[in-house]
Write an enzyme that holds these catalytic residues in place. Structure first.
Site, PDB file in Angstrom:
ATOM      1  N   MET A  29      38.952  35.325  48.520  1.00  0.00           N
ATOM      2  CA  MET A  29      40.080  35.939  49.235  1.00  0.00           C
ATOM      3  C   MET A  29      41.215  34.949  49.317  1.00  0.00           C
ATOM      4  O   MET A  29      41.023  33.782  49.628  1.00  0.00           O
ATOM      5  CB  MET A  29      39.646  36.340  50.643  1.00  0.00           C
ATOM      6  CG  MET A  29      40.774  36.907  51.482  1.00  0.00           C
ATOM      7  SD  MET A  29      41.409  38.455  50.854  1.00  0.00           S
ATOM      8  CE  MET A  29      40.000  39.500  51.079  1.00  0.00           C
ATOM      9  N   CYS A  30      42.396  35.439  49.010  1.00  0.00           N
ATOM     10  CA  CYS A  30      43.580  34.592  49.077  1.00  0.00           C
ATOM     11  C   CYS A  30      44.707  35.373  49.720  1.00  0.00           C
ATOM     12  O   CYS A  30      44.632  36.590  49.901  1.00  0.00           O
ATOM     13  CB  CYS A  30      43.998  34.137  47.679  1.00  0.00           C
ATOM     14  SG  CYS A  30      42.722  33.210  46.800  1.00  0.00           S
ATOM     15  N   GLY A  31      45.763  34.651  50.062  1.00  0.00           N
ATOM     16  CA  GLY A  31      46.969  35.283  50.563  1.00  0.00           C
ATOM     17  C   GLY A  31      48.098  35.078  49.581  1.00  0.00           C
ATOM     18  O   GLY A  31      48.252  33.993  49.010  1.00  0.00           O
ATOM     19  N   THR A  59      47.709  31.110  49.501  1.00  0.00           N
ATOM     20  CA  THR A  59      46.685  30.489  50.330  1.00  0.00           C
ATOM     21  C   THR A  59      45.323  30.824  49.728  1.00  0.00           C
ATOM     22  O   THR A  59      45.159  31.877  49.100  1.00  0.00           O
ATOM     23  CB  THR A  59      46.756  30.987  51.780  1.00  0.00           C
ATOM     24  OG1 THR A  59      46.370  32.378  51.821  1.00  0.00           O
ATOM     25  CG2 THR A  59      48.159  30.843  52.333  1.00  0.00           C
ATOM     26  N   ASN A  97      45.015  37.202  44.189  1.00  0.00           N
ATOM     27  CA  ASN A  97      44.095  37.491  45.287  1.00  0.00           C
ATOM     28  C   ASN A  97      43.070  38.485  44.761  1.00  0.00           C
ATOM     29  O   ASN A  97      43.356  39.682  44.664  1.00  0.00           O
ATOM     30  CB  ASN A  97      44.835  38.089  46.484  1.00  0.00           C
ATOM     31  CG  ASN A  97      43.863  38.590  47.545  1.00  0.00           C
ATOM     32  OD1 ASN A  97      42.761  38.070  47.693  1.00  0.00           O
ATOM     33  ND2 ASN A  97      44.262  39.612  48.277  1.00  0.00           N
TER      34      ASN A  97
END
Length: 601
Positions: free
Chosen positions: A1-3, A57, A83
């Site tokens: 999971m990323c932003g 992120t 993401n």
């Protein structure tokens, strides 16, 4: 999971710095392990100065080391914010390298737009992305065809064009625009050398990026042999076909409460579906790094004890080492409205004799505070974990009872409303509240044995059974369709459900659960699983000649029995807001419906 956070700005249409800073903070909750910013300034062929800002992120979920983002090739200057997860589709995929590295390497080898689109449409897995191709000054962005990852865009007339994994609710009239979910209907592109449109004559309903129009490459149902031709026409191919519309010729049944005899075709379907779904689970629990002590769970199941989630738990058991536990996250809420209804029902009963009153007082004294959390999902959850312990006694099953007092639910209510934004209905909040507290993972284990121990799940990967009901006839609307129009109407209703999966609430669920630095994965929505199910005759997936608890999701019920889950195979569908008791938590607005907008406080 990323932003993901991206902005395209000009001197005339700049970034709102306050909003940008807030979005950076919100995206960091999604990816607490690493954050990076990359900025590029270019002048396009219209001599317009453009500022491109890429902020990513990262939540570390694969490989030995954290993979920095945005990915940027030092030679080409191409930039990727990613993401998602790649579980298949790209031949060069090596899980240990991490999805962003593999995807960036593959995109760098794509020399044309058709090749770029071909790479993106071939990915098996959930994703949202932004990709800048420097040589042609084009930006590509979008979501996978089922919309399993969140991506929002900012529709504005006076500020920068922005994309973000999570949005910021409007707090005053000076806010720069309106956040909306990017439709999961294709891949979008922005040609930075394209003409700046006349703002008064814009059509098509799409936002503009600093006056530049957006182009859509739509997802389309296409035969495999026609995929290249459709790419040349600017269309992407769904990785699965339309439903098998062959109608069965079956005789009426005499006993709708008896499980049907398993014939040869059903036996093959059970075997094949177990294999396909099992492979989907395997890919989603493999290669998760051990970030904490080895004795802690790496995987948790959003667990109501229902048919879908208990099958996922039993399959995950086959692919995770027996030495590590699996967390089963079961959430229940104190609901003053339902408690009040129980109290009123009790008070309407006939007066009791003194002896009966004394016995009741003793019984009430023995009740613990937990009794108000004996919701439907709590009871089926307890039964479900006992069945799992019976078929897999060597596994440690942490049944995490997450009890949410009304006061705590109200304390976090506004934060949950902000995270589910831009969705804003009563039903959205009921579901989002259950998912937010469940994914937080703070509760107690061994509570049923009166040895309750505080426990917080550290598992970063959550498995959800979402997608089973849509494809296997789990909703009451499927039974209504069959009642009104037999098999033909049932096929149409199921096709409609598959078509609108991407338009439903996966983006909301992604935003809610990632707020705790967790990633939710949907084995039933693997495109390999969807592809297999779409090809099967309707009567193998659901047979609504049979009554509730037998006919709907009949294939999955047979799989459950093959896995040893005999009791769970009879469980009915129950929406989470009713199973966990988040629906209408106060008695203030009894006329309030799920589709109504939330009242502003």
């Amino acid at each position: 999971m990323c932003g993901i956070l991206f902005a395209l700005a000009t001197q005339e249409q700049p970034i709102c710095q306050t909003e940008w800073d807030t979005l950076k903070e919100l995206n960091t909750r999604r990816g607490p392990d690493l954050q990076n910013l990359r900025q590029i300034h270019i002048s396009n062929c219209n001599k317009q100065g453009l500022d491109l800002s890429f902020f990513s992120t990262v939540l570390h979920l694969r490989g030995a080391a954290v993979v920095p983002q945005p990915r940027c090739d030092p030679n080409t200057k191409n930039t990727l914010c990613w993401n998602g997860e790649i579980f298949g589709g790209i031949e060069a995929f090596i899980s240990a390298k991490g999805s962003p590295i593999v995807l960036m390497d593959t995109l760098e080898n794509a020399s044309t737009e058709i090749e770029i689109l071909s790479v993106l449409q071939s990915i098996e897995g959930p994703f949202a992305f932004v990709y800048y191709r420097a040589s042609v000054r084009k930006i590509y962005f979008g979501r996978d065809c089922l919309g399993r990852r969140s991506l929002l865009w900012l529709r504005t007339e006076k500020g920068a064009f922005m994309l973000s994994s999570v949005g910021k609710p409007k707090t005053n009239q000076d806010d720069s625009g309106v956040w909306e979910e990017v439709p999961a209907n294709g891949i979008y592109s922005i040609d930075l050398d394209g003409d700046v449109l006349d703002r008064q004559n814009q059509s098509g309903g799409l936002p503009r990026a600093c006056g530049i129009s957006l182009h859509l490459f739509p997802w389309t149902y296409v035969a495999k042999k026609d995929k290249l031709d459709m790419l040349k026409q600017g269309k992407l191919s769904f990785p699965f076909p339309r439903l098998n519309a062959t109608l069965p010729n079956l005789e009426p049944i005499t006993d709708a409460d008896t499980e049907p005899v398993i014939d040869q075709s059903m036996q093959k379907a059970i075997r094949d579906f177990t294999s396909v779904l099992g492979e989907s689970v395997k890919r989603r629990v493999a290669d998760i790094p051990y970030l904490d002590a080895k004795g802690q769970a790496r995987v948790a199941i959003l667990f109501s004890g229902g048919l879908d989630c208990i099958c996922l738990a039993a399959l995950a058991n086959q692919y995770l080492p027996l030495t590590e536990p699996i967390d089963l996250l079961n959430v229940a809420f104190e609901n003053p409205r339902s408690e009040k209804a129980k109290s009123q029902k009790s008070s309407n009963k006939k007066p009791k004799k003194k002896k009966e009153e004394a016995e009741e007082q003793v019984g009430a004294a023995e009740l613990t505070e937990r009794s108000i959390y004996d919701t439907p999902d709590r009871l089926t959850g307890r039964a479900g974990v006992q069945e799992l312990r019976r078929i897999a006694p060597d596994r440690t099953w942490n049944f995490v009872e997450i009890n949410v007092p009304y006061s705590e639910a109200m304390e976090h209510r506004q934060r949950i409303i902000d995270r589910m934004f831009p969705l804003d209905t009563v039903m959205d909040l009921s579901i989002a509240m259950a998912f937010w507290f469940a994914s937080r993972g703070k509760g107690a284990v061994d509570a049923a044995a009166n040895q309750a121990t505080d426990y917080e799940s550290r598992a970063r990967v959550l498995l959800s059974g979402l997608g089973a009901d849509e494809q296997l006839g789990g909703y009451s609307r499927h039974r209504e369709a069959y009642r009104h129009g037999s098999w033909e109407r049932l096929v149409q209703e199921t096709q409609l459900d598959v078509d609108r999966i991407s338009k439903r609430n996966l983006g909301r669920d992604d935003r809610i659960m990632s707020d705790h630095g967790k990633e939710v994965r949907f084995p039933f929505l693997s495109t390999c699983v969807v592809d297999w199910l779409c090809k099967q005759p309707i009567q193998l997936k659901m047979d609504l000649r049979y009554n509730r608890g037998i006919g709907e999701k009949i294939l999955l019920r047979h799989v459950a029995r093959e896995l040893g889950l005999v009791n769970a195979s009879r469980n009915w569908k129950r929406a989470i807001q009713f199973g966990a008791k988040t629906a209408k938590m106060t008695g203030a607005s009894r006329s309030e419906k799920g589709q109504h907008k939330l009242m502003q406080e």
